[in-house]
Design a protein around this motif. Structure first.
Motif, PDB file in Angstrom:
ATOM      1  N   ALA A 282       0.812  -1.222   0.000  1.00  0.00           N
ATOM      2  CA  ALA A 282       0.000   0.000   0.000  1.00  0.00           C
ATOM      3  C   ALA A 282       0.841   1.266   0.000  1.00  0.00           C
ATOM      4  O   ALA A 282       0.284   2.375  -0.034  1.00  0.00           O
ATOM      5  CB  ALA A 282      -0.932  -0.001   1.209  1.00  0.00           C
ATOM      6  N   GLY A 283       2.154   1.123   0.070  1.00  0.00           N
ATOM      7  CA  GLY A 283       3.024   2.289   0.080  1.00  0.00           C
ATOM      8  C   GLY A 283       3.059   3.024   1.403  1.00  0.00           C
ATOM      9  O   GLY A 283       3.421   4.202   1.455  1.00  0.00           O
ATOM     10  N   VAL A 284       2.710   2.337   2.469  1.00  0.00           N
ATOM     11  CA  VAL A 284       2.765   2.941   3.805  1.00  0.00           C
ATOM     12  C   VAL A 284       4.189   2.827   4.326  1.00  0.00           C
ATOM     13  O   VAL A 284       4.746   1.730   4.392  1.00  0.00           O
ATOM     14  CB  VAL A 284       1.780   2.247   4.772  1.00  0.00           C
ATOM     15  CG1 VAL A 284       1.915   2.829   6.177  1.00  0.00           C
ATOM     16  CG2 VAL A 284       0.364   2.405   4.265  1.00  0.00           C
ATOM     17  N   GLY A 285       4.779   3.939   4.686  1.00  0.00           N
ATOM     18  CA  GLY A 285       6.161   3.947   5.127  1.00  0.00           C
ATOM     19  C   GLY A 285       6.343   3.277   6.473  1.00  0.00           C
ATOM     20  O   GLY A 285       5.485   3.385   7.364  1.00  0.00           O
ATOM     21  N   LEU A 286       7.459   2.576   6.622  1.00  0.00           N
ATOM     22  CA  LEU A 286       7.813   1.943   7.892  1.00  0.00           C
ATOM     23  C   LEU A 286       9.115   2.523   8.431  1.00  0.00           C
ATOM     24  O   LEU A 286       9.888   1.844   9.096  1.00  0.00           O
ATOM     25  CB  LEU A 286       7.933   0.427   7.699  1.00  0.00           C
ATOM     26  CG  LEU A 286       6.616  -0.294   7.365  1.00  0.00           C
ATOM     27  CD1 LEU A 286       6.864  -1.768   7.109  1.00  0.00           C
ATOM     28  CD2 LEU A 286       5.595  -0.112   8.484  1.00  0.00           C
ATOM     29  N   ARG A 287       9.353   3.787   8.143  1.00  0.00           N
ATOM     30  CA  ARG A 287      10.473   4.547   8.686  1.00  0.00           C
ATOM     31  C   ARG A 287       9.950   5.894   9.152  1.00  0.00           C
ATOM     32  O   ARG A 287       9.011   6.453   8.571  1.00  0.00           O
ATOM     33  CB  ARG A 287      11.567   4.762   7.635  1.00  0.00           C
ATOM     34  CG  ARG A 287      12.328   3.498   7.254  1.00  0.00           C
ATOM     35  CD  ARG A 287      13.212   3.046   8.414  1.00  0.00           C
ATOM     36  NE  ARG A 287      14.055   1.911   8.037  1.00  0.00           N
ATOM     37  CZ  ARG A 287      13.699   0.650   8.117  1.00  0.00           C
ATOM     38  NH1 ARG A 287      12.480   0.346   8.560  1.00  0.00           N
ATOM     39  NH2 ARG A 287      14.521  -0.320   7.773  1.00  0.00           N
ATOM     40  N   GLU A 288      10.555   6.442  10.183  1.00  0.00           N
ATOM     41  CA  GLU A 288      10.111   7.729  10.698  1.00  0.00           C
ATOM     42  C   GLU A 288      10.233   8.808   9.633  1.00  0.00           C
ATOM     43  O   GLU A 288      11.284   8.939   8.994  1.00  0.00           O
ATOM     44  CB  GLU A 288      10.933   8.141  11.920  1.00  0.00           C
ATOM     45  CG  GLU A 288      10.813   7.215  13.098  1.00  0.00           C
ATOM     46  CD  GLU A 288      11.893   6.155  13.119  1.00  0.00           C
ATOM     47  OE1 GLU A 288      12.419   5.852  12.024  1.00  0.00           O
ATOM     48  OE2 GLU A 288      12.208   5.637  14.200  1.00  0.00           O
ATOM     49  N   PRO A 289       9.181   9.585   9.415  1.00  0.00           N
ATOM     50  CA  PRO A 289       9.272  10.676   8.441  1.00  0.00           C
ATOM     51  C   PRO A 289      10.065  11.848   9.009  1.00  0.00           C
ATOM     52  O   PRO A 289      10.235  11.971  10.225  1.00  0.00           O
ATOM     53  CB  PRO A 289       7.810  11.056   8.211  1.00  0.00           C
ATOM     54  CG  PRO A 289       7.134  10.710   9.511  1.00  0.00           C
ATOM     55  CD  PRO A 289       7.843   9.486  10.018  1.00  0.00           C
ATOM     56  N   VAL A 290      10.535  12.691   8.144  1.00  0.00           N
ATOM     57  CA  VAL A 290      11.224  13.905   8.567  1.00  0.00           C
ATOM     58  C   VAL A 290      10.168  14.952   8.894  1.00  0.00           C
ATOM     59  O   VAL A 290       9.309  15.273   8.064  1.00  0.00           O
ATOM     60  CB  VAL A 290      12.171  14.418   7.462  1.00  0.00           C
ATOM     61  CG1 VAL A 290      12.831  15.718   7.903  1.00  0.00           C
ATOM     62  CG2 VAL A 290      13.224  13.362   7.147  1.00  0.00           C
ATOM     63  N   VAL A 291      10.205  15.466  10.106  1.00  0.00           N
ATOM     64  CA  VAL A 291       9.235  16.473  10.532  1.00  0.00           C
ATOM     65  C   VAL A 291       9.946  17.790  10.785  1.00  0.00           C
ATOM     66  O   VAL A 291      11.132  17.815  11.128  1.00  0.00           O
ATOM     67  CB  VAL A 291       8.480  16.019  11.803  1.00  0.00           C
ATOM     68  CG1 VAL A 291       7.666  14.777  11.528  1.00  0.00           C
ATOM     69  CG2 VAL A 291       9.447  15.770  12.951  1.00  0.00           C
ATOM     70  N   GLU A 292       9.219  18.857  10.589  1.00  0.00           N
ATOM     71  CA  GLU A 292       9.791  20.176  10.821  1.00  0.00           C
ATOM     72  C   GLU A 292      10.054  20.379  12.307  1.00  0.00           C
ATOM     73  O   GLU A 292       9.364  19.818  13.166  1.00  0.00           O
ATOM     74  CB  GLU A 292       8.835  21.247  10.308  1.00  0.00           C
ATOM     75  CG  GLU A 292       8.594  21.194   8.805  1.00  0.00           C
ATOM     76  CD  GLU A 292       7.641  22.279   8.356  1.00  0.00           C
ATOM     77  OE1 GLU A 292       7.358  23.177   9.180  1.00  0.00           O
ATOM     78  OE2 GLU A 292       7.198  22.238   7.197  1.00  0.00           O
ATOM     79  N   GLN A 293      11.066  21.186  12.571  1.00  0.00           N
ATOM     80  CA  GLN A 293      11.420  21.451  13.961  1.00  0.00           C
ATOM     81  C   GLN A 293      10.247  22.111  14.683  1.00  0.00           C
ATOM     82  O   GLN A 293       9.614  23.029  14.183  1.00  0.00           O
ATOM     83  CB  GLN A 293      12.651  22.361  14.024  1.00  0.00           C
ATOM     84  CG  GLN A 293      13.177  22.567  15.438  1.00  0.00           C
ATOM     85  CD  GLN A 293      14.464  23.369  15.448  1.00  0.00           C
ATOM     86  OE1 GLN A 293      14.913  23.835  14.412  1.00  0.00           O
ATOM     87  NE2 GLN A 293      15.052  23.525  16.617  1.00  0.00           N
ATOM     88  N   GLY A 294       9.973  21.612  15.875  1.00  0.00           N
ATOM     89  CA  GLY A 294       8.877  22.140  16.673  1.00  0.00           C
ATOM     90  C   GLY A 294       7.564  21.422  16.475  1.00  0.00           C
ATOM     91  O   GLY A 294       6.610  21.665  17.220  1.00  0.00           O
ATOM     92  N   LYS A 295       7.478  20.522  15.462  1.00  0.00           N
ATOM     93  CA  LYS A 295       6.253  19.777  15.232  1.00  0.00           C
ATOM     94  C   LYS A 295       6.389  18.359  15.774  1.00  0.00           C
ATOM     95  O   LYS A 295       7.488  17.814  15.845  1.00  0.00           O
ATOM     96  CB  LYS A 295       5.917  19.750  13.740  1.00  0.00           C
ATOM     97  CG  LYS A 295       5.530  21.113  13.192  1.00  0.00           C
ATOM     98  CD  LYS A 295       4.950  21.004  11.806  1.00  0.00           C
ATOM     99  CE  LYS A 295       4.455  22.352  11.311  1.00  0.00           C
ATOM    100  NZ  LYS A 295       3.865  22.254   9.944  1.00  0.00           N
ATOM    101  N   ARG A 296       5.263  17.770  16.112  1.00  0.00           N
ATOM    102  CA  ARG A 296       5.259  16.446  16.725  1.00  0.00           C
ATOM    103  C   ARG A 296       5.346  15.353  15.662  1.00  0.00           C
ATOM    104  O   ARG A 296       4.820  15.482  14.556  1.00  0.00           O
ATOM    105  CB  ARG A 296       3.990  16.253  17.552  1.00  0.00           C
ATOM    106  CG  ARG A 296       3.858  17.222  18.719  1.00  0.00           C
ATOM    107  CD  ARG A 296       2.608  16.954  19.516  1.00  0.00           C
ATOM    108  NE  ARG A 296       2.604  15.634  20.090  1.00  0.00           N
ATOM    109  CZ  ARG A 296       1.612  15.141  20.837  1.00  0.00           C
ATOM    110  NH1 ARG A 296       0.544  15.892  21.075  1.00  0.00           N
ATOM    111  NH2 ARG A 296       1.676  13.933  21.333  1.00  0.00           N
ATOM    112  N   MET A 297       6.031  14.272  16.031  1.00  0.00           N
ATOM    113  CA  MET A 297       6.109  13.108  15.157  1.00  0.00           C
ATOM    114  C   MET A 297       4.748  12.417  15.121  1.00  0.00           C
ATOM    115  O   MET A 297       4.164  12.127  16.161  1.00  0.00           O
ATOM    116  CB  MET A 297       7.172  12.151  15.674  1.00  0.00           C
ATOM    117  CG  MET A 297       7.267  10.833  14.910  1.00  0.00           C
ATOM    118  SD  MET A 297       8.006  11.000  13.292  1.00  0.00           S
ATOM    119  CE  MET A 297       9.709  11.379  13.752  1.00  0.00           C
TER     120      MET A 297
END
Length: 519
Positions: free
Chosen positions: A69-84
């Motif tokens: 389904a193309g669902v990632g199994l690695r942590e995405p890169v998030v902008e500083q100050g935003k929650r994972m």
């Protein structure tokens, strides 16, 4: 049975850890006991070395729907100050009590299948349910790993109230398999230290985590203060770093100047820092729900303020206490505890009894503060306080709905006792009198919870009572002195007091010299 749930991103990392030797080689007999297709034997990873398994096929099978389904199994890169964002990997550990019988793999499999059905992750007979696997590497617990992506349509699944459903699963398993009964979710319990916090405490050579120490210091400051400003000052005196939070300013009726009220606070332990060297802050509400500032203010307003000690300086929150006032505060605390004990023994099990139980928590904090932090019974009373904290909570509530006159008097006596700061040298056995009177009150709280069918709280209260009674002899030998009606002793000296802190080693003594003070 207890369930703990977490979310993450790396299915491979989780499976490798569960099938691996563990951090301290504690994993033994690692094996798959249940799977999404009911055929765990076909998913058993082959052993690669003496202490490792080849888990590639198991990870690929578990992750296949997400990959398709193309669902990632690695942590995405998030902008500083935003929650994972929450990851698609769902992890739940199910653990039995040490006194429970050892369950078979088949019994654990049935429990896990029930868990998957109740949470909606994989309903029974649902061919499109998420893929999951249960791994066992100890006698008393199993781990469940699931990838929250449906098998046929590739749609992400977001379990609704999975914590509640997991609790229901545990209660059902206890009844079916004859396991030790645990309490239902009461939404008022405190958050225990994480494994990372415990490991950090071990590295810092301290005997309790920062979370636990800060919670204990906040409770001490709460019985030494009556308003937010005094609370912040008391925390600073205890060696805690404080960061108050203020709301928008409000105009003063007389002067017209804008006054910003304190609306919250955060605490940090000296020496506990992040990789960037910044203090690790804990908001009061995250330490315990009844330690949020609004609930503290409600607690302070639940009883009249005790009379100020004679000779107290108005500008100081820490007043000098005369020997006469100290003796009167001790006698008043013992008398009030005895009256509260008699009230509970009379059979009251309603909301007023809950108020007495909650006020007993303040009394235990006050007794612990004045009987000294360095005597032999200090650590025992600390654990007794943790147990009593569990026993005093009202399920589903933060504070009791009603404060009876007895509860108000008990809280008022606790505040008066805490103001004395120490039992001093005004009579051998003063500390023991307080501890034993408190132990008798806690014994009645255990009986109260038993009558209310709150069995886990009753057990916690009994453990607290046992700990308090065992610490009384140490308290008795520590206190010495003379006073009216008391035996004078000259052979014992008062032990040197050291600043409180989460440490007992050389590093801790150095850290405790750093004190924070907020305004």
């Amino acid at each position: 049975m207890i369930a703990k749930i977490s979310r993450g991103w790396r299915a491979e990392g989780l499976i490798r850890y569960l099938m691996g030797p563990g951090r301290f080689n504690e994993h033994t007999g690692q094996r798959v006991v249940a799977t999404w297709d009911g055929a765990p034997e076909t998913h058993q990873p082959p052993q690669a070395t003496d202490d490792s398994f080849d888990v590639r096929d198991l990870v690929d099978g578990l992750s296949a729907p997400a990959v398709a389904a193309g669902v990632g199994l690695r942590e995405p890169v998030v902008e500083q100050g935003k929650r994972m964002p929450q990851g698609p990997v769902w992890h739940c550990s199910l653990r039995n009590s040490p006194e429970d019988p050892v369950l078979t793999d088949e019994q654990w499999a049935r429990v896990v299948e029930d868990l998957m059905d109740r949470t909606g992750i994989a309903r029974r007979d649902d061919l499109d349910g998420c893929r999951w696997v249960a791994i066992r590497h100890a006698d008393d617990h199993v781990h469940v790993a699931a990838v929250l992506v449906r098998q046929e349509f590739g749609k992400r699944v977001h379990p609704y109230r999975d914590f509640v459903r997991a609790r229901e699963t545990c209660r059902a398993a206890e009844a079916e398999l004859g396991l030790a009964a645990t309490a239902g979710a009461d939404r008022s319990s405190v958050t225990g230290p994480s494994q990372a916090e415990q490991e950090k405490a071990a590295r810092r050579e301290v005997d309790e985590t920062s979370r636990e120490w800060l919670r204990r210091m906040a409770r001490v400051a709460a019985v030494q203060a009556r308003d937010p400003e005094a609370f912040v000052a008391a925390l600073g005196d205890l060696g805690v770093l404080v960061r108050p939070r203020y709301g928008p300013g409000e105009p003063d009726a007389e002067s017209g100047e804008r006054y910003a009220p304190m609306v919250g606070y955060s605490l940090a332990a000296p020496g506990d820092v992040t990789q960037a060297g910044q203090p690790v802050w804990f908001a009061g509400r995250t330490l315990a729900r009844d330690l949020s500032l609004p609930n503290l203010q409600q607690r302070w307003g639940s009883a009249p303020a005790p009379a100020a000690p004679a000779g107290a300086a108005e500008e100081k929150h820490r007043a000098a206490v005369s020997p006469r006032e100290r003796a009167a505060a001790i006698d008043d605390a013992v008398s009030t505890m005895e009256h509260a004990t008699a009230t509970l023994a009379a059979g009251d099990t309603g909301a007023s009894a809950d108020g007495i139980a909650h006020a007993a928590g303040d009394m235990l904090t006050a007794v612990g503060a004045v009987t000294g932090r360095q005597d032999e019974g200090e650590r025992v009373r600390r654990h007794a306080g943790n147990d009593l904290d569990r026993a005093t909570r009202v399920p589903g509530q933060v504070l009791p709905s009603r404060w009876s006159p007895v509860a108000k008097a008990l809280r008022q006596s606790a505040w008066r006792l805490a103001a004395t700061r120490t039992v001093g040298r005004h009579g051998e056995g003063d500390g023991a009198r307080l501890v034993l009177a408190l132990a008798a009150l806690v014994a009645e709280i255990a009986a109260l919870r038993e009558a209310q069918s709150r069995l886990a709280q009753a057990d916690a209260a009994r453990r607290s009572c046992t700990g308090l009674r065992s610490s009384a002899p140490a308290t008795s030998t520590r206190t010495s002195g003379s006073g009216p009606g008391r035996t004078k002793t000259t052979s014992r000296q008062r032990p040197q007091q050291t600043p409180p802190g989460p440490a007992r080693g050389p590093k801790g003594r150095q850290e405790n010299q750093t004190r924070g003070r907020g305004r």
